[in-house]
Motif scaffolding. Structure first.
Motif, mmCIF file in Angstrom:
data_model
loop_
_atom_site.group_PDB
_atom_site.id
_atom_site.type_symbol
_atom_site.label_atom_id
_atom_site.label_comp_id
_atom_site.label_asym_id
_atom_site.label_seq_id
_atom_site.Cartn_x
_atom_site.Cartn_y
_atom_site.Cartn_z
ATOM 1 N N THR A 104 12.303 -0.355 70.783
ATOM 2 C CA THR A 104 13.635 0.204 70.526
ATOM 3 C C THR A 104 13.924 1.217 71.626
ATOM 4 O O THR A 104 13.042 1.539 72.426
ATOM 5 C CB THR A 104 13.686 0.894 69.154
ATOM 6 N N LEU A 105 15.141 1.715 71.653
ATOM 7 C CA LEU A 105 15.593 2.483 72.813
ATOM 8 C C LEU A 105 14.723 3.700 73.129
ATOM 9 O O LEU A 105 14.225 3.850 74.240
ATOM 10 C CB LEU A 105 17.052 2.906 72.576
ATOM 11 N N THR A 106 14.567 4.599 72.153
ATOM 12 C CA THR A 106 13.860 5.846 72.459
ATOM 13 C C THR A 106 12.396 5.555 72.800
ATOM 14 O O THR A 106 11.809 6.196 73.673
ATOM 15 C CB THR A 106 13.990 6.847 71.301
ATOM 16 N N PRO A 134 21.228 13.452 71.467
ATOM 17 C CA PRO A 134 20.066 14.272 71.084
ATOM 18 C C PRO A 134 18.719 13.573 71.261
ATOM 19 O O PRO A 134 17.766 14.196 71.730
ATOM 20 C CB PRO A 134 20.329 14.580 69.614
ATOM 21 N N SER A 135 18.622 12.288 70.936
ATOM 22 C CA SER A 135 17.323 11.615 71.026
ATOM 23 C C SER A 135 16.800 11.646 72.463
ATOM 24 O O SER A 135 15.593 11.832 72.699
ATOM 25 C CB SER A 135 17.437 10.171 70.533
ATOM 26 N N ASP A 136 17.688 11.490 73.438
ATOM 27 C CA ASP A 136 17.277 11.509 74.843
ATOM 28 C C ASP A 136 16.723 12.875 75.213
ATOM 29 O O ASP A 136 15.724 12.996 75.918
ATOM 30 C CB ASP A 136 18.466 11.176 75.764
ATOM 31 N N LYS A 137 17.400 13.911 74.732
ATOM 32 C CA LYS A 137 16.961 15.277 75.030
ATOM 33 C C LYS A 137 15.592 15.527 74.386
ATOM 34 O O LYS A 137 14.687 16.051 75.031
ATOM 35 C CB LYS A 137 18.009 16.254 74.505
ATOM 36 N N ASN A 192 28.384 8.214 78.892
ATOM 37 C CA ASN A 192 28.133 9.337 77.989
ATOM 38 C C ASN A 192 28.693 9.062 76.590
ATOM 39 O O ASN A 192 29.848 8.679 76.439
ATOM 40 C CB ASN A 192 28.736 10.622 78.550
ATOM 41 N N TYR A 193 27.859 9.293 75.598
ATOM 42 C CA TYR A 193 28.245 8.899 74.226
ATOM 43 C C TYR A 193 29.367 9.760 73.679
ATOM 44 O O TYR A 193 30.108 9.340 72.802
ATOM 45 C CB TYR A 193 27.016 8.987 73.297
ATOM 46 N N TYR A 194 29.523 10.974 74.216
ATOM 47 C CA TYR A 194 30.486 11.914 73.641
ATOM 48 C C TYR A 194 31.850 11.830 74.327
ATOM 49 O O TYR A 194 32.874 11.620 73.676
ATOM 50 C CB TYR A 194 29.902 13.324 73.740
ATOM 51 N N PHE A 217 18.256 5.390 83.700
ATOM 52 C CA PHE A 217 19.483 5.514 82.915
ATOM 53 C C PHE A 217 19.280 5.022 81.490
ATOM 54 O O PHE A 217 18.524 4.082 81.242
ATOM 55 C CB PHE A 217 20.618 4.701 83.557
ATOM 56 N N ASP A 218 19.993 5.694 80.579
ATOM 57 C CA ASP A 218 20.056 5.225 79.203
ATOM 58 C C ASP A 218 21.413 4.548 79.024
ATOM 59 O O ASP A 218 22.453 5.206 79.093
ATOM 60 C CB ASP A 218 19.924 6.410 78.244
ATOM 61 N N LEU A 219 21.385 3.242 78.828
ATOM 62 C CA LEU A 219 22.634 2.475 78.724
ATOM 63 C C LEU A 219 23.015 2.164 77.286
ATOM 64 O O LEU A 219 23.676 1.154 77.030
ATOM 65 C CB LEU A 219 22.489 1.160 79.483
ATOM 66 N N ALA A 220 22.624 3.019 76.342
ATOM 67 C CA ALA A 220 22.966 2.769 74.931
ATOM 68 C C ALA A 220 24.467 2.481 74.795
ATOM 69 O O ALA A 220 24.872 1.570 74.084
ATOM 70 C CB ALA A 220 22.581 3.964 74.074
ATOM 71 N N HIS A 221 25.272 3.280 75.509
ATOM 72 C CA HIS A 221 26.723 3.100 75.435
ATOM 73 C C HIS A 221 27.272 2.330 76.627
ATOM 74 O O HIS A 221 28.474 2.248 76.825
ATOM 75 C CB HIS A 221 27.419 4.458 75.299
ATOM 76 N N GLY A 222 26.372 1.789 77.422
ATOM 77 C CA GLY A 222 26.801 1.039 78.593
ATOM 78 C C GLY A 222 26.602 -0.455 78.402
ATOM 79 O O GLY A 222 27.481 -1.252 78.743
ATOM 80 N N TRP A 240 18.147 0.446 76.846
ATOM 81 C CA TRP A 240 19.354 0.370 76.019
ATOM 82 C C TRP A 240 18.991 -0.172 74.642
ATOM 83 O O TRP A 240 17.854 -0.594 74.406
ATOM 84 C CB TRP A 240 20.437 -0.490 76.676
ATOM 85 N N CYS A 241 19.974 -0.125 73.749
ATOM 86 C CA CYS A 241 19.770 -0.700 72.423
ATOM 87 C C CYS A 241 20.694 -1.917 72.310
ATOM 88 O O CYS A 241 21.582 -2.108 73.135
ATOM 89 C CB CYS A 241 20.057 0.317 71.332
ATOM 90 N N SER A 242 20.497 -2.726 71.295
ATOM 91 C CA SER A 242 21.290 -3.959 71.199
ATOM 92 C C SER A 242 22.230 -3.950 70.000
ATOM 93 O O SER A 242 22.883 -4.934 69.724
ATOM 94 C CB SER A 242 20.353 -5.170 71.102
ATOM 95 N N TYR A 243 22.264 -2.816 69.289
ATOM 96 C CA TYR A 243 23.051 -2.816 68.033
ATOM 97 C C TYR A 243 24.422 -2.187 68.197
ATOM 98 O O TYR A 243 25.214 -2.200 67.278
ATOM 99 C CB TYR A 243 22.279 -2.114 66.901
ATOM 100 N N LYS A 244 24.734 -1.608 69.375
ATOM 101 C CA LYS A 244 26.059 -1.016 69.576
ATOM 102 C C LYS A 244 26.983 -2.126 70.096
ATOM 103 O O LYS A 244 27.322 -3.016 69.350
ATOM 104 C CB LYS A 244 25.948 0.200 70.496
HETATM 105 C C1 PLP Z 1 22.456 5.301 70.083
HETATM 106 C C2 PLP Z 1 21.694 6.069 71.079
HETATM 107 C C3 PLP Z 1 20.309 6.301 70.919
HETATM 108 C C4 PLP Z 1 19.578 5.801 69.699
HETATM 109 O O1 PLP Z 1 18.225 5.639 69.950
HETATM 110 P P1 PLP Z 1 17.329 4.629 69.086
HETATM 111 O O2 PLP Z 1 15.993 4.817 69.669
HETATM 112 O O3 PLP Z 1 17.898 3.257 69.232
HETATM 113 O O4 PLP Z 1 17.404 5.082 67.652
HETATM 114 C C5 PLP Z 1 19.652 7.007 71.928
HETATM 115 N N1 PLP Z 1 20.310 7.451 73.012
HETATM 116 C C6 PLP Z 1 21.636 7.247 73.197
HETATM 117 C C7 PLP Z 1 22.329 7.740 74.433
HETATM 118 C C8 PLP Z 1 22.363 6.561 72.217
HETATM 119 O O5 PLP Z 1 23.684 6.403 72.377
#
Ligand code: PLP
Length: 425
Positions: A104-106, A134-137, A192-194, A217-222, A240-244
């Motif tokens: 998973t992403l993190t 926050p998870s990235d931080k 950026n998610y925000y 890079f974290d491409l969660a939102h990319g 990245w994640c695959s659920y967004k």
């Molecule tokens: C959604 C999101 C996460 C979520 O992390 P998971 O490990 O999938 O729970 C992390 N970072 C960013 C930037 C996100 O947008």
């Protein structure tokens, strides 16, 4: 030029080459079976109608074949992740050997930092953007601490200037200069998610590399939202994640990119497991670790096939639509949303996402002066699924595959109604 009318929105839908894709998804509805205005695909993408059949296929093969399914299932489980690679690689602009779906992403972010964050007493700092997810931080802070560094000293924030919302490249450069020879890693969440700001990956990578840092890079939102051109960006890694935007279901398996120049680099530290071992000898069980070349070499475990089946279903919808067509519609749809919001002419409403379509994806972050969560609740009660971020931001993300121009028009009408009722109380 756009028009602020339902007829116009409907005419855009009629002309939309992707209009039939909406029917390939389940659209959430209220108790009266009326479709909701779902603008939250940046948080959890909707379910393709085909997903159930893909998952059922694996359940049936498991019931009929048991362990033999690893080899004899219709889609054999042993190489199942390989069925996803080509489509996924196109969506993130990478070579297939640079991409793998796993974990998973993190978790992937941590595994990538094991390989690409090698701090020394002089060069140990990490740059992230100031309002990173926050998870990235947490992940970056814990890596600093894991290596024995003080997170307060080691974490550098790339911040927007006072009264601005977007991070400027010249400020990233200044941060690298102020911390010359001390930055080990630049890890930016793009998009950026925000704020919805999509960062220029290639420029960031080249700047980071020229200062001797690794860049990821974290491409969660990319992923599935913009074309990040990962290979050309020259980034060391991405996750990245695959659920967004990728519509593969809650908590589904994530993705990982490792640039091909690292494919066979045995000097990189790596946490390993049997799924990253040479496929020919994996089941001999006794060999010393022999990494698969490329991103697959970072795999640890045999993955969840039920989750991968959902990803396969979704990626096939992307293939059918064509990612370029999705991006083209996304730009139009988001442009229409922006036009309608600006046409409200309400001084309390401000879009904090960049105006340039190349600096954003489908999400617009709307700041409403002195708003509170009640306003978001009022919108929900009107049938809009959107996302609220404290203190005063509503995030809406029309997804090209299943949102219509009419959705966007209806959303802005309801938003206007909620704003007006707020002013009357
Ligand atoms: C959604 C999101 C996460 C979520 O992390 P998971 O490990 O999938 O729970 C992390 N970072 C960013 C930037 C996100 O947008």
């Amino acid at each position: 030029m756009h028009k602020n009318s339902l007829e116009y929105a409907r005419s855009c839908d009629i002309q939309d080459p992707l209009k039939n894709f909406r029917n390939k998804f389940y659209i959430p509805a209220n108790d009266n079976d009326e479709s909701l205005i779902y603008l939250c695909g940046n948080s959890l993408g909707l379910q393709p109608k085909s997903t159930a059949a893909y998952v059922t296929q694996e359940l049936e093969d498991w019931s009929k074949l048991g362990v033999e399914g690893h080899v004899h299932a219709k889609n054999p489980w042993m190489p199942y992740h390989e069925f996803l690679t080509e489509s996924m690689a196109k969506i993130v602009g990478a070579k297939p050997s640079e991409v793998v779906m796993m974990n998973t992403l993190t978790a992937n972010l941590h595994f990538m930092m094991v390989s690409f964050y090698h701090p020394t007493p002089n060069r140990f700092k990490v740059i992230i953007e100031s309002d990173a997810f926050p998870s990235d931080k947490y992940a970056v802070e814990s890596q600093l601490q894991f290596h024995g560094f003080d997170a307060d000293k080691g974490l550098l924030l790339w911040k927007p200037r006072e009264s601005e919302h977007h991070c400027r490249m010249e400020d990233l450069e200044a941060l690298l200069e102020q911390n010359k020879d001390q930055v080990a890693l630049v890890m930016i969440g793009s998009t950026n998610y925000y704020t919805g700001q999509a960062f220029p990956l290639k420029e960031i990578t080249s700047l980071g590399h020229s200062h001797g840092a690794r860049v990821g890079f974290d491409l969660a939102h990319g992923a599935g939202n913009i074309q990040p051109n990962l290979h050309d960006s020259n980034a060391d890694f991405a996750v990245w994640c695959s659920y967004k935007y990728l519509n593969s279901g809650p908590g589904s398996i994530g993705g990982c990119f490792v640039h091909e120049r690292h494919a066979n680099n045995n000097d990189l530290k790596k946490l390993t497991g049997w799924w990253g071992h040479n496929k020919q000898t994996r089941f001999n069980m006794r060999h010393d670790f022999d990494a698969i070349s490329g991103a697959e070499g970072w795999q640890l475990s045999n993955p969840s096939i039920l989750s991968m089946a959902a990803i396969k279903a979704s990626l096939e919808v992307f293939e059918e639509a064509g990612f370029d067509n999705i991006i083209a519609k996304s730009k139009k749809l988001t442009g229409y949303l922006e036009f309608l919001l600006e046409d409200l002419n309400n001084p309390e409403v401000r879009i904090i996402t960049p105006k340039n379509p190349d600096e954003r994806g489908s999400q617009l972050s709307i700041q409403v002066k002195s708003a509170n969560k009640q306003m978001h609740t009022a919108l929900t009660n009107e049938g809009v699924i959107s996302d609220w971020r404290e203190p005063d931001v509503i995030r809406v993300a029309p997804a090209a595959l299943y949102n219509s121009f009419e959705d966007v028009f209806t959303f802005v009408s309801l938003f206007k109604k909620v704003l007006e009722s707020r002013q009357n109380t």
